[in-house]
Structure formats: structure tokens, C-alpha cells
Design a protein around this motif. Structure first.
Motif, PDB file in Angstrom:
ATOM      1  N   HIS A 170       7.841  -2.372   7.333  1.00 15.06           N
ATOM      2  CA  HIS A 170       7.223  -3.795   7.017  1.00 15.06           C
ATOM      3  C   HIS A 170       6.429  -3.851   5.955  1.00 15.06           C
ATOM      4  O   HIS A 170       5.744  -4.723   5.358  1.00 15.06           O
ATOM      5  CB  HIS A 170       6.528  -4.315   8.438  1.00 15.06           C
ATOM      6  CG  HIS A 170       5.479  -3.569   8.916  1.00 15.06           C
ATOM      7  ND1 HIS A 170       5.585  -2.593   9.686  1.00 15.06           N
ATOM      8  CD2 HIS A 170       4.063  -3.792   8.801  1.00 15.06           C
ATOM      9  CE1 HIS A 170       4.480  -2.027  10.088  1.00 15.06           C
ATOM     10  NE2 HIS A 170       3.606  -2.744   9.497  1.00 15.06           N
ATOM     11  N   LEU A 171       5.846  -2.533   5.490  1.00 11.35           N
ATOM     12  CA  LEU A 171       4.949  -2.777   4.004  1.00 11.35           C
ATOM     13  C   LEU A 171       4.928  -1.508   3.343  1.00 11.35           C
ATOM     14  O   LEU A 171       5.249  -0.520   3.702  1.00 11.35           O
ATOM     15  CB  LEU A 171       3.511  -3.366   4.570  1.00 11.35           C
ATOM     16  CG  LEU A 171       2.778  -2.356   5.474  1.00 11.35           C
ATOM     17  CD1 LEU A 171       1.857  -1.303   4.390  1.00 11.35           C
ATOM     18  CD2 LEU A 171       1.798  -3.155   6.040  1.00 11.35           C
ATOM     19  N   GLU A 172       4.398  -1.386   2.174  1.00 12.15           N
ATOM     20  CA  GLU A 172       4.279  -0.532   1.443  1.00 12.15           C
ATOM     21  C   GLU A 172       2.865  -0.919   0.531  1.00 12.15           C
ATOM     22  O   GLU A 172       2.654  -1.761   0.122  1.00 12.15           O
ATOM     23  CB  GLU A 172       5.501  -0.062   0.460  1.00 12.15           C
ATOM     24  CG  GLU A 172       5.966  -1.009  -0.325  1.00 12.15           C
ATOM     25  CD  GLU A 172       7.074  -0.702  -1.230  1.00 12.15           C
ATOM     26  OE1 GLU A 172       7.703   0.358  -1.206  1.00 12.15           O
ATOM     27  OE2 GLU A 172       7.737  -1.641  -1.490  1.00 12.15           O
ATOM     28  N   ALA A 173       1.870   0.455   0.480  1.00 16.53           N
ATOM     29  CA  ALA A 173       0.686   0.061  -0.088  1.00 16.53           C
ATOM     30  C   ALA A 173       0.422   1.070  -1.064  1.00 16.53           C
ATOM     31  O   ALA A 173       0.583   2.446  -1.003  1.00 16.53           O
ATOM     32  CB  ALA A 173      -0.394   0.186   1.019  1.00 16.53           C
ATOM     33  N   VAL A 174      -0.117   0.565  -2.345  1.00 12.20           N
ATOM     34  CA  VAL A 174      -0.419   1.598  -3.381  1.00 12.20           C
ATOM     35  C   VAL A 174      -1.801   1.098  -4.223  1.00 12.20           C
ATOM     36  O   VAL A 174      -1.799  -0.166  -4.350  1.00 12.20           O
ATOM     37  CB  VAL A 174       0.928   1.501  -4.308  1.00 12.20           C
ATOM     38  CG1 VAL A 174       0.428   2.276  -5.611  1.00 12.20           C
ATOM     39  CG2 VAL A 174       2.057   1.858  -3.974  1.00 12.20           C
ATOM     40  N   ASN A 206      -2.404  -2.817  -4.236  1.00  7.42           N
ATOM     41  CA  ASN A 206      -1.228  -3.618  -4.129  1.00  7.42           C
ATOM     42  C   ASN A 206      -0.336  -3.235  -2.773  1.00  7.42           C
ATOM     43  O   ASN A 206       0.092  -2.228  -2.683  1.00  7.42           O
ATOM     44  CB  ASN A 206      -0.365  -3.130  -5.363  1.00  7.42           C
ATOM     45  CG  ASN A 206       0.879  -4.015  -5.642  1.00  7.42           C
ATOM     46  OD1 ASN A 206       1.890  -3.675  -6.333  1.00  7.42           O
ATOM     47  ND2 ASN A 206       0.931  -5.397  -5.061  1.00  7.42           N
ATOM     48  N   VAL A 207      -0.112  -4.438  -2.117  1.00  5.36           N
ATOM     49  CA  VAL A 207       0.563  -4.203  -0.938  1.00  5.36           C
ATOM     50  C   VAL A 207       2.089  -5.218  -0.985  1.00  5.36           C
ATOM     51  O   VAL A 207       1.794  -6.488  -1.164  1.00  5.36           O
ATOM     52  CB  VAL A 207      -0.096  -4.824   0.291  1.00  5.36           C
ATOM     53  CG1 VAL A 207       0.900  -4.854   1.741  1.00  5.36           C
ATOM     54  CG2 VAL A 207      -1.309  -3.768   0.485  1.00  5.36           C
ATOM     55  N   HIS A 208       3.088  -4.469  -0.673  1.00  2.00           N
ATOM     56  CA  HIS A 208       4.463  -5.243  -0.497  1.00  2.00           C
ATOM     57  C   HIS A 208       4.746  -5.326   0.700  1.00  2.00           C
ATOM     58  O   HIS A 208       4.755  -4.188   1.422  1.00  2.00           O
ATOM     59  CB  HIS A 208       5.448  -4.796  -1.427  1.00  2.00           C
ATOM     60  CG  HIS A 208       5.317  -4.396  -2.968  1.00  2.00           C
ATOM     61  ND1 HIS A 208       6.254  -4.030  -3.976  1.00  2.00           N
ATOM     62  CD2 HIS A 208       4.389  -4.958  -3.744  1.00  2.00           C
ATOM     63  CE1 HIS A 208       5.619  -4.207  -4.987  1.00  2.00           C
ATOM     64  NE2 HIS A 208       4.516  -4.555  -4.995  1.00  2.00           N
ATOM     65  N   ALA A 209       5.124  -6.539   1.081  1.00  2.00           N
ATOM     66  CA  ALA A 209       5.691  -6.752   2.563  1.00  2.00           C
ATOM     67  C   ALA A 209       6.778  -7.622   2.536  1.00  2.00           C
ATOM     68  O   ALA A 209       6.571  -9.042   2.103  1.00  2.00           O
ATOM     69  CB  ALA A 209       4.498  -7.318   3.637  1.00  2.00           C
ATOM     70  N   PRO A 210       7.829  -7.313   3.168  1.00  2.00           N
ATOM     71  CA  PRO A 210       8.101  -6.017   4.039  1.00  2.00           C
ATOM     72  C   PRO A 210       8.535  -4.728   2.639  1.00  2.00           C
ATOM     73  O   PRO A 210       8.377  -5.120   1.325  1.00  2.00           O
ATOM     74  CB  PRO A 210       9.401  -6.224   4.698  1.00  2.00           C
ATOM     75  CG  PRO A 210      10.310  -7.161   3.927  1.00  2.00           C
ATOM     76  CD  PRO A 210       9.032  -8.173   3.443  1.00  2.00           C
ATOM     77  N   ASN A 211       8.658  -3.639   3.141  1.00  2.00           N
ATOM     78  CA  ASN A 211       8.906  -2.420   2.222  1.00  2.00           C
ATOM     79  C   ASN A 211      10.481  -2.768   1.673  1.00  2.00           C
ATOM     80  O   ASN A 211      11.221  -2.939   2.339  1.00  2.00           O
ATOM     81  CB  ASN A 211       9.019  -1.091   3.038  1.00  2.00           C
ATOM     82  CG  ASN A 211       9.244   0.076   2.003  1.00  2.00           C
ATOM     83  OD1 ASN A 211      10.019  -0.199   1.135  1.00  2.00           O
ATOM     84  ND2 ASN A 211       8.833   1.226   2.676  1.00  2.00           N
TER      85      ASN A 211
END
Length: 116
Positions: free
Chosen positions: A27-31, A101-106
């Protein structure tokens, strides 16, 4: 993918271009991303499939959201829903920036970082 993730201050996977991948879940990716001047910025674009969120950790950043540029320093949070035009850059005369930087969902963005 793991069921959860945790990354301490010196942990996380480094991408080929030096960004620090903090974690990936369905549900997410964080960088943590960082750029030095004279980096030109991210051109205006949209994402049809995820929300793109930014939290400024260091420096001053100019964010474009729906045609309007807004400037923010550490502690500034910007969240852009799908299909909204956005971009960001270092302001003229600005220095290094560092952003969570967070993308939701992955949607596989982190996989793309690994290949660059």
C-alpha cells in the motif's frame, strides 16, 4: 514484500543514484530523496494510479500543484492525489534539498529507482 518495515537513521537500501529506499509495502513505498543545485527539478506530470506525498526534511523546495508554485522549508508537507499536475524544484539561489517521498499505493516506482 515484508508485512512491515522500519529503517533507522543510517539504514535503508541506497539506489544507484543515491536515494535512500526506506521501505516498500503493497500500500506504499517510502524514499528519502536528495538533490544538489543546479539540479533542474521534476517537470510537471501526473500519476493516474497513486498519491504522491512529500515532506521537506532539509532546504527550501518549490512545489507545483495544479499550476501554482508554493515554496516550503523543513516541516512542509505536500500531498498530491492521482491525476493532479505537480512537480518540484530547488528555488533559484537555493541549496541542497532532502525530502521524504511517499507513494501510496506501491506502483513500482522504487523498482524503477533500482534500475536507474
Amino acid at each position: 514484500m515484508e508485512a512491515f518495515f522500519a529503517a533507522g537513521p543510517d539504514e535503508g537500501e541506497r539506489s544507484a543514484n543515491g536515494h535512500r529506499i526506506l521501505g516498500e509495502l503493497p500500500h506504499l513505498e517510502a524514499v528519502e530523496i536528495a538533490f544538489e543545485p543546479p539540479w533542474p527539478g521534476v517537470d510537471p506530470h501526473t500519476h493516474p494510479d497513486h498519491t504522491d506525498s512529500f515532506y521537506v526534511l532539509e532546504g527550501e523546495v518549490e512545489f507545483l500543484v495544479n499550476g501554482e508554485w508554493r515554496r516550503g522549508g523543513p516541516g512542509t508537507y505536500v500531498s498530491v492525489p492521482p491525476d493532479v499536475v505537480h512537480g518540484f524544484r530547488i528555488p533559484e539561489g537555493g541549496g541542497r534539498i532532502r525530502i521524504l517521498n511517499v507513494h501510496a499505493p506501491n506502483t513500482g516506482w522504487v523498482d524503477g529507482l533500482r534500475k536507474r
